[in-house]
Every structure is written in structure tokens, then in C-alpha cells.
Enzyme design. Structure first.
Site, PDB file in Angstrom:
ATOM      1  N   GLY B 477     -14.706   4.147   8.923  1.00 17.89           N
ATOM      2  CA  GLY B 477     -14.752   4.401  10.351  1.00 17.89           C
ATOM      3  C   GLY B 477     -15.982   3.793  10.990  1.00 17.89           C
ATOM      4  O   GLY B 477     -16.240   3.977  12.182  1.00 17.89           O
ATOM      5  N   ARG B 623     -31.658  -7.064  12.077  1.00 13.38           N
ATOM      6  CA  ARG B 623     -30.668  -7.674  12.957  1.00 13.38           C
ATOM      7  C   ARG B 623     -29.537  -6.687  13.267  1.00 13.38           C
ATOM      8  O   ARG B 623     -29.048  -5.981  12.389  1.00 13.38           O
ATOM      9  CB  ARG B 623     -30.050  -8.906  12.286  1.00 13.38           C
ATOM     10  CG  ARG B 623     -28.949  -9.550  13.128  1.00 13.38           C
ATOM     11  CD  ARG B 623     -28.141 -10.544  12.332  1.00 13.38           C
ATOM     12  NE  ARG B 623     -28.975 -11.587  11.772  1.00 13.38           N
ATOM     13  CZ  ARG B 623     -29.464 -12.613  12.479  1.00 13.38           C
ATOM     14  NH1 ARG B 623     -29.162 -12.736  13.754  1.00 13.38           N
ATOM     15  NH2 ARG B 623     -30.216 -13.501  11.903  1.00 13.38           N
ATOM     16  N   ASN B 626     -23.485  -5.863  15.055  1.00 14.75           N
ATOM     17  CA  ASN B 626     -22.499  -5.622  16.113  1.00 14.75           C
ATOM     18  C   ASN B 626     -23.073  -4.503  16.964  1.00 14.75           C
ATOM     19  O   ASN B 626     -23.224  -3.368  16.504  1.00 14.75           O
ATOM     20  CB  ASN B 626     -21.145  -5.223  15.493  1.00 14.75           C
ATOM     21  CG  ASN B 626     -20.099  -4.857  16.556  1.00 14.75           C
ATOM     22  OD1 ASN B 626     -20.410  -4.242  17.575  1.00 14.75           O
ATOM     23  ND2 ASN B 626     -18.857  -5.231  16.313  1.00 14.75           N
ATOM     24  N   LYS B 696     -31.188  -4.471   8.278  1.00 14.59           N
ATOM     25  CA  LYS B 696     -31.406  -3.282   7.452  1.00 14.59           C
ATOM     26  C   LYS B 696     -30.288  -2.283   7.759  1.00 14.59           C
ATOM     27  O   LYS B 696     -29.449  -2.517   8.616  1.00 14.59           O
ATOM     28  CB  LYS B 696     -32.773  -2.654   7.775  1.00 14.59           C
ATOM     29  CG  LYS B 696     -33.951  -3.543   7.451  1.00 14.59           C
ATOM     30  CD  LYS B 696     -35.297  -2.861   7.719  1.00 14.59           C
ATOM     31  CE  LYS B 696     -35.678  -2.858   9.185  1.00 14.59           C
ATOM     32  NZ  LYS B 696     -37.040  -2.349   9.434  1.00 14.59           N
ATOM     33  N   GLU B 700     -27.234   5.794   8.832  1.00 13.95           N
ATOM     34  CA  GLU B 700     -27.742   7.166   8.748  1.00 13.95           C
ATOM     35  C   GLU B 700     -28.993   7.391   9.585  1.00 13.95           C
ATOM     36  O   GLU B 700     -29.429   8.522   9.771  1.00 13.95           O
ATOM     37  CB  GLU B 700     -28.060   7.487   7.282  1.00 13.95           C
ATOM     38  CG  GLU B 700     -26.845   7.433   6.374  1.00 13.95           C
ATOM     39  CD  GLU B 700     -27.216   7.219   4.922  1.00 13.95           C
ATOM     40  OE1 GLU B 700     -28.011   6.299   4.642  1.00 13.95           O
ATOM     41  OE2 GLU B 700     -26.714   7.944   4.066  1.00 13.95           O
TER      42      GLU B 700
END
Ligand SMILES: Cc1cc2nc3c(=O)[nH]c(=O)nc-3n(C[C@H](O)[C@H](O)[C@H](O)COP(=O)(O)OP(=O)(O)OC[C@H]3O[C@@H](n4cnc5c(N)ncnc54)[C@H](O)[C@@H]3O)c2cc1C
Ligand code: SF4
Lengths: 326, 744
Positions: B477, B623, B626, B696, B700
Site C-alpha cells: 500500500g 531523494r 515520488n 533514504k 516509518e
């Protein structure tokens, strides 16, 4: 889940006949089906009462007759309800989620069972589920349990919101049954556990709720305050329903009901009597709370409900009396 | 030019290839390609596959905490309608498998380790028949001779050091505390958490001869194949797992769970497909929990607010013999200075379902406590909490001495503060009252270690000029489909409609799987490397060097030469497998993602109810692959932070060890009404040490400290410091000021 037969009744009489023949009524099914999955309810025959035509809201003199199959969503959205008895609409909207309210009905909501976790868990002792087995909640995780009206046998709350507002509004539950029609004041509808905790209410076998009648609108200030662990989709820790009127800076009339505080929707006239005729002050609210909670007993995890009820009462009275003044 | 295509990532890839590419899809907030399937209910989740002649299994859970199964009275149940089998097999698993175990967990369900452990499987023609029979199954137990305690705080609990981590010690913390200008010594509790993924654990198992196929809900297929094979003592080559869509996992699906093994055994025995779906209640009772923690934090600061000492000690719990211990102090090791240090975790051995990785293991609960304690210190010194944090960022990791690969913590604190309006925060509590509500603001740092897992991916540039990306990587997801496609599109100069991504099949090259925020950087790097190899071939065909080759919109350019990719393939698919493994860069640098949280809360002056009014998070994680999926991860993390701060708590009855609130009605995750407008600021950053993508992990990060910001805001609002999460109203009302008194 045990296998069962499902029939649809197309009239109240057909429903009554089915109940007489041992069927269990299913309305929205939002509580009953959960109970069946866990085999806490094991009906062999179900009769759906959704097509009985009892889903109308209609005027009854000055009062209002709300059919037992009116959905919670429809009831809360109904123009007459919102204008005359806003307390009811507010209480309903404070409950469950939109999906559940679309499905849940007036009659089913009154009959919803407790949310005591030990009741829903068949590995645990529970007098309500299995009379005589004991009460695992009493010395267990009883954060949501009652502090008023408990017995040695059971400390579970009636958890709903709608009935709390109805209690403050002096609603009457209309039933039909093997012994003819009954008009049961809401205050008499739910049963304290005593030594028979398995019976939540006074409905007899074969009896069907057909409607709930509200008396004429009071025109009072109506506030429903639901205190809960998250902002929505949680049962009340404590709720307060008030319908009051102010005259010349004093509380002229006041009806108060409390949810998730007692084993049944809770109303105590002595509390109202403390308030009526008096000027609203923090000290008066505290006095009312003292009367309300004089017999309250916590069981550990739910001790906080006692000070919380006093605070929720003060907040609610403060809000209602401030609004009433304006 | 020698490309650094060795598997091991030993030196930072400074070429920063993605920024030199021309397609312009990397980083763009593109929709997830599989999104429409999901919102229209047409993505097939594990239990939804149609298999003919499929039988239905229902797990039977123990209703004792510890003991052995003496007898299973199956006869009566076998006579019930539709019932085809009652299984209680030695190969069935007792415990949830830890993430990346790659081998079977404790097996043989005749021993009961915790209340709610599966002990049998009933199989029937329909789900409800199986459930009814399961409920009717009578099982006799012998109580355990030497039970372990049910309560982590029990004096009888055996306390052990974790097998996989050592305490961090430096200087003399006790002395530093005694001599400090300002010292804080506080104890906080956090409760156990459930991962509460939307999709319950479910598996359909089916055999073809000695080959097993599982359709299920798992996060790390390459490991899961090995785990399943080990459980059944068969070759991993004979196990195939299909998990194209996974409805959330949050750690609970990292390792093989009970239903999968039971389904495989039942299917073998019955010679037909068997589906086992756990009910919500069973999921709560059997899969991984996050351990509750008791944490002592000691902070010693000099007059200028510089830390001279830092202690963070935690007690967590797990079943006996489990290696996993919630790594509570993981981020404390590198986040703040203080040369006199003691960081330590100990494990109490108790009987509760397996404790393991739940989203952001370690930091989720460690950071929220550390950040609340930092707020206490700031309050004590009378210093702005942002300033306190800025003063305590070490140049190198204390004790270890490693440098940081990148760290945008100061920028996160500053930009977050700016956007949030931190300057309006009152320094003393109980200053702002809005009607019945006390209003307050809080801040916290975010930090989460960066992890890479060995990963492979296959990329095919087809003769028709389209590309195919294939790996067993899962998408739980989070957006794996989207970002892996974007990486390939960027590297190969293809628009997104020319890139196909196929995931979630264990027969494909093994990606990293989803977990620990490592999926994107690990599998993404493998995809990138496969694309690099393809670029090399294309360059050759073009007669130029790879770095001179420009690929865009399906065509290749070198100087004036221009050719379509299809032509360049020469009519033959170019297939390359890319691969990466964590190497020296992970030892040479301290790698972590950073950020900052800002929360504004209201605390009801009468009832103590806490509601978050708004929240800002600013994050730097290398970076951005998205911007949309990354933002969603941050949002989701902050929602978890709200839950951790205010509502979520596994409630165990310590008399018999059962979990009382084992459903979503009573285990309170935040609902929409609990989540106000959340603002996410993504900071631009490049980190070559972390991955060739210069990215990276982010999955979480959004949780790690979020609850601390909320708790600090509660203190700022009403002056009540609750050191026991979640901050439910019962812990607040005893300390609230008189609601009728006017604000101080
Ligand atoms: C997750 C969750 C959260 C919820 N949160 C709240 C909340 O915050 N506040 C709240 O108030 N409620 C809450 N509810 C409860 C919900 O309001 C009740 O489930 C619902 O009102 C029951 O109505 P129903 O029509 O679905 O009843 P059913 O499930 O159909 O029936 C319930 C019982 O009533 C009996 N019955 C139904 N109609 C009649 C009738 N006309 N005459 C005689 N007997 C009848 C049935 O036989 C059955 O025993 C929640 C429920 C869930 C599942
Ligand atoms: S409180 Fe009542 S419902 Fe709950 S366990 Fe005790 S007897 Fe059962």
C-alpha cells in the site's frame, strides 16, 4: 456461527406471529449479527422486521411517534426531530459511525447489548452471557464499566447514546406482544442487573417494539455531551443529556440523563431538584454532582468515571445555562 | 568507465545518476498505477482468489496462557455438517515468525506459550461451518509446570540482555547527573501496540504434486518462502508465494504467520486448496505485537543547555527464547550528544503473543519518550525546545565516532517552525484558552535509522521499446509499483505508460520486501542498476559512452544521432538483473532520516479530552522518489503518532493473560475525526552513502517522535505532564486546573 433460517415479516402482525413461534427479531443486524458470529446469540430462526412498515416518523398530537424501524440516520436527519427534539438528533449523531447509523434502527438501538469485553469473549466468566459463571470484569479491565446501579453479579453499562437523550425527553417505548400493547416509559425499559444480569430490559418473549413516542417539545436548551477516548466511533466513557429552561437567571426546569455511567441510562430526579430554582454556579453544579454520585462505586480501572461525571455535568450545565441566558 | 556495479555498496555512488537523466519522472507526485484497481475493489487481495474446490479453515485458539494440549476431542466436531478435518500438527507454528528470520519459528502447537495461541485448525466446506465447528471443539490442557509471568512488571519475570545488542556506555553518567546544572531523571511507560493492518492475515494454499503455492498477505517473500519451506521440511524451490497486493502489514506480515502454515498442511492432507482467513480478533491475539516499554531517561545539561550526560534505559518484553527486543534506544545512540552515556535495553520474559517489529520498531516508542524528556529539560532550563535540540547535535556519533552521511534536522526544525508558526508558542503552560479548551503547542525531532537489505530486480527493455520491471518486492500500500516504475522510466527515458511493473511473485528475482523503510532504497537501487546495465548496452549500440547517452520519451540521443529505443534493441529484448547489498557505507557512516514534528492540541478544560488541532512535519530522507507516495507515508506516520500519543493500547488482563481489546472497536486507532489537517514538508536532500538513488528510507519516519510532539503540546496547553502513554483523559483530569478559573 450456527445455521439459522431467515424469514421476512411484511407486517407487524406477521412479525408477532413469527416471534410467537420462537423467532428472534433482526432489524439492522449491527449488533445481533456480531453476537451470532461469536455464538453469544444462537437463534435458529430469525425474522427480519425491516419490511413491517414500522419505519415512519409521524406526528402524534403534540408529540412524535418514531417507528421502531426508522434508521438512526433518518431519525437524526428528520426535520421535525431536529426542530422539536434536537437533543435526540445530537445524541444519535454522537454515536457509532455513518455506516452503522444508516443500518441501525430505533428499536435495535434500545436493545443493543453491553460492550463489556468479557461479555463478548466466551473464554471469560460472565453472568450476563452465562448466568452463574461469575463476572470477570469486576476485578479485571473495567475501564468502560458502570459506577452506578451495579450489582455483585454484573457491572456492565448500557452503552448507547440515543436512549440517554430519550430518557431526558421522557420518551415512551410502544410495544405489541402476546399480552397486548404496552407503553413502557423509557425510564422503566432497561433493567439494572440485580441478580438477573442476563436480562437487559423488560421486554417479554414475543414482544415487539413498534415505536418510541416523544411527548410535546419542551422548547428548552438541549445539550448532549459525549466524553470519549477518540473523537468519533467510540462509545461514551460518560455522556450527559440535558434539557433545561432558564427564567430570570435561574434554572426553571431541568431534565438530566447520563450514559455509560450506570448499568442503565441514568436519571436521578434528586439531581434535578438540586438545580431547579437555583442560579447556575460552579458550586451548584458540584452540589448536583455530589447528589448524583453519592452511591457511585468504582472498580479500579473505572474509578475515574466518578470525577469525570462531575466534570462532564459541570461542563454541560455551564454550556446549557450560558446558552439559556442568551 | 568502471561502473560500481559490485553487489556490495562499499563506496558512496557520488555520480548521482538520477539527477543527470532527462525523463523527469523521478520525484514527481505521480499516482500509484494500481490505485484505480484498489479503489474500485478489483485488486485481488489474498483471500479473494477464486480456487475451485477450496475448503475453508478456521484456527482454534488456546484459552489458557501456558500448558500442553492433553486431548483434542475431534470426533463430535468431525460429525458436524461440512467439517472435513481437524488438524493439530507438529509443523503448525506456535509463534509469529520474526522479520527476516528465514527459518521456522517455534513449532508444534501442542505446547501453549501464550493465551490465544493457535492450537488447531478446523477445515470445512464453508467458512461458517468451520467457525461453528471450531467454537465447538473441546480441548483439554495440562497447565504448565513452570509458567512464566503474564505481566512484564512482575518481580518474578526473568530479565535478560538482548542477544543482538549491547549497551552503549561512555564516561560516568551518575557523576554527570550529580554535577549537572540541570538534570532530568524520568520514567515513562508506553503500552503494547498492534499493527492493525486493514487486511487481516489470510492464505490460500494449494499443492501440485510436491509443489506448494501460497496466495497470501506477506511483506518479504524471499524470506517467507524459506520460512515456509523450513516449517514443512521441504525445499524452498518447491514453494511459490503470490502476493501482488497486500492490505498493509506494518511488520505483522514480515514473517510467516499461523494461518499460512496451517493452510499448507491442511491442503496437503486434504489434497485440495485450503483457505485460512483470520478474524480480526484472531489477528489481534496471534500476530506480532509491539512490546510495551518502561523507559528511564536521564538528561544532564550544563548551564548553556548542552548535554553532558544522556541515559536511556528500557525494559521491554518478549516470550522466552525470542531474539527480538524492541530496540528502544536505537536513535538515541546517534541523535544527541552527551559524552557520559548509558543506553541499554533489557527484556522481561513473559507470556504474551510474540513481540516483534511493528512499524518503526525502536524509534516509534523510543523517540516519543526521548523527545518528551527533552521537552522536560527545555522547560526546566527555560530554553526554547528547538534551540535545546539544535545545541545538542553532535558532529560525530558519540562513543562510536562515525560521521553522519547526511542530516537535515536543523533545516527540518527551522522550516517546520516557520511554516507552523512556532513563534506563537507560549513558553509557559495554561496561557491560551479557547472556550472550553486549553490550547498548546509542542515540538519534537524525528529520526529513524536507514537500512538496506540485499535486493535484486530484473528489468527488460523490450524490442517494442517498452520496459518491464520484475521483482518479488511487495507493495503493502506504500507505492512500490509507482516508484520502481519511476526509477526505470527515469533511467531508461520512458514515460510511465511504457513501463510495466510486476511484483509480489516469489519466482521473480528477490527484492528486499517491505519493512523497515528499506523497500524503496534497496529494491529501487537494484532496479536502477539493472537499468544502468541496459544503458551500457544501449550506449554500445549507439557507439558512445553510457554517460553521454541521453534517453528521453523512448528515444536515445548522442550528439546529433537519434534512435528509438525499440530500434536500438535490434529486435531483441535486453534483459538485465540488478543487484545490491549493504556494504561498507553502512559502517562508515551513521545513516538516518531526520525530521521535526509540530503539534497543536486542545485539552478540554473539564473532561481532559485531548484533540489534535493541527500538525506539521518536515522531513529529510534523501531523494524524494515520488512526492505523493512519500507524503502519504509521512501522513500515515503522523496518524500513527496521534494514535500512539492518545489512544492506542493493548490491554492485557494479567490474571489469565488474555488480550481484552482485541478488535477495532476497542483498540482505538485514530479515526478521521481524530486527524486534523496535517502538513508535510519534504526537504530536498541527496545522500550518496545511503544508496545509489541518493535516497533514504521514509516509510516509518513519520511516526518516530510524533507522539512526543503531541504530549509536549498537551503539557504546553494545560500544564499536565503525563509520563504514561497513551494520554487518556483519566490520566489528565486529576491534574487539570480549575476549569472555571480564568487563564493564568
Ligand atoms: C463498532 C460499533 C460502534 C458503535 N458505536 C455506538 C455508539 O457510539 N453509540 C451507540 O449508541 N451505539 C453504538 N453502536 C451500537 C449501534 O447503535 C447498535 O448496534 C444499533 O443501534 C443496533 O440496531 P440494529 O437495528 O442494528 O439492531 P439489531 O442488531 O438488528 O438488533 C439488536 C437487538 O435488538 C432486537 N430488536 C431489534 N429491533 C427490535 C424491535 N423492534 N423489537 C424488539 N426487539 C428488537 C434484536 O432482536 C436484537 O436482539 C455501535 C455499534 C458498533 C458495531
Ligand atoms: S460486567 Fe456483566 S457483562 Fe461484563 S463480565 Fe461481568 S457479568 Fe458479564
Amino acid at each position: 456461527m450456527k445455521p439459522f433460517v431467515l424469514d421476512h415479516a411484511d407486517s407487524p402482525d406477521a412479525a408477532l406471529a413469527a416471534l410467537d413461534a420462537g423467532a428472534t427479531a433482526i432489524a439492522g443486524g449491527t449488533n445481533l449479527v456480531d453476537l451470532m458470529k461469536l455464538e453469544l446469540a444462537t437463534p435458529e430462526k430469525l425474522v427480519s422486521i425491516r419490511r413491517t412498515g414500522l419505519d415512519e416518523i409521524s406526528a402524534d398530537g403534540d408529540g412524535l411517534m418514531i417507528g421502531a424501524l426508522v434508521s438512526n440516520a433518518d431519525c437524526a436527519a428528520h426535520r421535525r426531530v431536529r426542530e422539536g427534539w434536537p437533543l435526540l438528533a445530537k445524541a444519535i449523531l454522537a454515536g457509532a459511525s455513518p455506516q452503522l447509523r444508516n443500518r441501525a434502527t430505533t428499536g435495535g438501538n434500545l436493545c443493543q447489548r453491553t460492550r463489556c469485553g468479557y461479555f463478548y469473549d466466551s473464554t471469560q466468566a460472565c453472568n450476563k452471557r452465562e448466568p452463574g459463571s461469575g463476572c470477570a470484569a469486576r476485578e479485571g479491565f473495567n475501564r468502560i464499566h458502570a459506577v452506578l446501579g451495579t450489582s455483585d453479579q454484573c457491572i456492565a453499562t448500557y452503552p448507547g447514546d440515543m436512549a440517554v437523550a430519550m430518557l431526558a425527553l421522557d420518551a415512551v417505548v410502544m410495544t405489541e406482544g402476546p399480552y397486548g400493547p404496552r407503553r413502557i416509559p423509557l425510564a422503566m425499559f432497561h433493567r439494572m442487573p440485580g441478580d438477573e444480569p442476563s436480562r437487559d430490559n423488560v421486554l417479554e418473549a414475543g414482544e415487539l417494539i413498534t415505536a418510541v413516542r416523544l411527548p410535546a417539545p419542551t422548547g428548552g436548551v438541549q445539550v448532549y455531551r459525549k466524553v470519549r477516548d477518540r473523537a468519533s466511533y467510540a462509545f461514551a466513557l460518560v455522556s450527559v443529556a440535558v434539557d433545561l429552561a432558564m427564567e430570570e437567571g435561574r434554572i426553571a426546569r431541568c431534565a438530566l440523563a447520563f450514559g455509560s455511567l450506570g448499568t442503565v441510562p441514568w436519571r436521578d430526579r434528586a439531581v434535578e431538584n438540586v438545580l431547579i430554582g437555583e442560579k447556575p454556579t460552579p458550586a451548584l453544579f458540584a452540589q448536583a454532582a455530589e447528589v448524583l454520585l453519592k452511591d457511585a462505586q468504582g472498580f479500579g480501572e473505572n474509578d475515574f468515571k466518578i470525577p469525570l461525571a462531575a466534570r462532564a455535568l459541570a461542563a454541560t450545565l455551564h454550556e446549557a445555562t450560558q446558552t439559556g441566558k442568551a | 568507465m568502471a561502473l560500481p556495479l559490485a553487489d556490495l555498496y562499499n563506496t558512496p555512488d557520488e555520480r548521482n545518476l538520477l539527477d543527470t537523466m532527462k525523463q523527469g519522472v523521478i520525484g514527481k507526485p505521480l499516482d500509484r498505477p494500481e490505485g484505480p484497481l484498489k479503489v474500485s475493489g478489483t485488486a485481488t487481495y489474498s483471500a479473494e482468489w477464486k480456487r475451485s474446490d477450496c475448503a475453508e479453515g478456521f484456527l482454534v485458539l488456546a484459552d489458557i496462557a501456558q500448558g500442553t494440549v492433553k486431548a483434542i476431542h475431534a470426533d463430535k466436531v468431525l460429525a458436524m455438517p461440512g467439517v472435513v478435518a481437524v488438524l493439530s500438527d507438529e509443523a503448525m507454528i506456535r509463534r509469529s515468525t520474526q522479520g527476516t528470520a528465514g527459518e521456522a519459528p517455534a513449532q508444534d502447537v501442542h505446547t501453549v506459550d501464550y493465551f490465544g495461541q493457535p492450537v488447531a485448525l478446523v477445515v470445512a466446506e464453508t467458512f461458517e461451518q468451520a467457525r461453528e465447528a471450531a467454537q465447538a471443539l473441546e480441548i483439554e490442557y495440562d497447565a504448565a509446570a513452570e509458567p512464566v509471568p503474564l505481566d512484564p512488571q512482575s518481580p518474578d519475570a526473568k530479565i535478560e540482555e538482548p542477544s543482538d545488542s549491547k549497551p552503549v556506555k561512555g564516561g560516568d553518567l551518575d557523576k554527570a547527573m550529580r554535577e549537572a546544572d540541570y538534570a532530568i531523571d524520568v520514567e515513562y511507560d508506553t503500552p503494547g501496540h498492534a499493527s492493525a493492518a486493514m487486511e487481516p492475515h489470510a492464505t490460500i494454499a494449494e499443492w501440485d504434486g510436491d509443489r506448494l503455492t501460497l496466495r497470501g498477505s506477506y511483506q518479504m517473500l524471499a524470506f517467507n518462502v524459506k520460512e515456509m519451506a523450513d516449517c514443512l521440511s521441504i525445499s524452498p524451490k518447491h514453494v511459490r508465494i503470490l502476493a501482488p497486493y497486500v492490505g498493509g502489514g506494518f511488520g505483522s506480515k514480515l514473517g510467516i504467520t499461523h494461518e499460512a502454515v496451517a493452510a499448507a498442511i491442511a491442503s496437503k492432507q486434504l489434497d485440495r486448496p485450503v483457505r485460512v482467513v483470520m478474524t480480526r480478533q484472531q489477528v489481534f491475539q496471534t500476530v506480532m505485537r509491539r512490546s510495551e516499554t518502561r523507559q528511564r531517561v536521564r538528561l544532564a545539561a550544563d548551564a548553556a543547555g548542552k548535554l553532558v550526560g544522556l541515559g536511556h534505559e528500557a525494559r521491554v518484553s518478549n516470550l522466552p527464547d525470542e531474539d527480538f527486543a524492541e530496540p528502544v534506544t536505537q536513535a538515541t545512540e546517534f541523535l544527541y550528544g552527551g559524552e557520559n552515556r548509558l543506553l541499554k535495553v533489557e527484556v522481561a520474559r513473559i507470556s504474551r503473543m510474540t513481540a516483534g517489529s511493528v512499524r518503526a520498531p525502536g524509534e516509534a516508542v523510543g523517540m516519543q519518550v526521548l523527545e518528551a524528556a527533552m521537552d522536560e529539560l527545555a522547560q526546566k532550563i527555560g530554553m526554547d525546545p528547538i534551540e535545546l535540540r539544535k545545541r545538542n547535535l553532535p558532529v560525530k556519533v558519540p562513543v562510536e565516532g562515525t560521521p553522519y552521511s547526511s542530516r537535515k534536522l536543523v533545516e527540518a526544525l527551522e522550516q517546520g517552525a516557520e511554516s507552523f508558526g512556532w513563534d506563537k508558542c507560549k513558553t509557559e503552560p495554561c496561557q491560551t484558552r479557547n472556550g472550553d479548551w486549553w490550547i498548546g503547542m509542542g515540538v519534537a525531532s524525528a529520526a529513524r535509522v536507514n537500512v538496506m537489505i540485499p535486493a535484486k530486480a530484473r528489468v527488460t527493455l523490450k524490442a517494442d521499446g517498452t520496459a518491464l520491471v520484475e521483482t518479488d518486492q511487495t507493495d503493502i500500500g506504500t507505492g512500490s509499483y509507482a516508484i520502481l516504475g519511476q526509477i526505470a522510466g527515469e533511467m531508461l527515458g520512458l514515460p510511465m505508460d511504457k513501463v510495466d511493473v510486476v511484483l509480489g511473485d516469489s519466482e521473480l528475482p528477490p527484492g528486499a520486501g517491505s519493512g523497515g523503510s528499506f523497500g524503496a532504497i534497496s529494491t529501487g537501487s537494484a532496479v536502477m542498476r539493472a537499468c544502468e546495465a541496459i544503458r551500457d548496452k544501449l550506449a554500445k549500440a549507439m557507439g558512445c559512452k553510457a554517460e553521454e547517452l541521453e534517453l528521453q520519451d523512448g528515444s536515445a540521443r548522442h550528439g546529433d544521432a537519434r534512435q528509438s529505443l525499440g530500434e536500438l534493441t535490434g529486435g531483441k529484448d535486453i534483459v538485465e538483473v540488478g543487484s545490491i547489498k549493504p556494504g561498507k557505507t553502512f559502517k562508515d557512516y551513521s545513516q538516518a532520516s531526520y525530521g521535526a514534528f509540530f503539534a497543536e492540541v486542545g485539552v478540554h478544560a473539564f473532561t481532559g479530552e485531548v484533540r489534535v488541532r493541527r500538525m506539521t512535519g518536515a522531513f529529510g530522507f534523501g531523494r524524494v522518489l515520488n512526492a505523493k507516495t512519500a507524503r502519504s507515508q509521512c501522513l500515515g506516520g503522523m496518524v500513527w503518532g496521534i494514535g500512539s500519543a492518545l489512544t492506542e493500547e493493548l490491554a492485557f488482563d494479567v490474571r489469565d493473560g488474555h488480550l481484552v481489546n482485541h478488535d477495532l472497536a476497542e483498540y482505538h486507532v485514530p479515526v478521521h475525526a481524530d486527524v486534523p489537517a496535517l502538513e508535510v514538508i519534504l526537504l530536498e536532500e541527496r545522500d550518496a552513502a545511503a544508496s545509489p538513488l541518493q535516497a533514504k528510507g521514509v516509510g516509518e519516519l513519520g511516526i518516530c517522535g510524533a507522539a512526543g510532539a503531541v504530549a509536549n503540546a498537551v503539557y504546553n496547553a494545560c500544564g499536565v505532564r503525563v509520563r504514561s502513554f497513551p494520554l487518556t483523559l483519566d490520566k489528565i483530569i486529576p491534574h487539570l486546573p480549575d476549569p472555571f478559573a480564568s487563564p493564568a
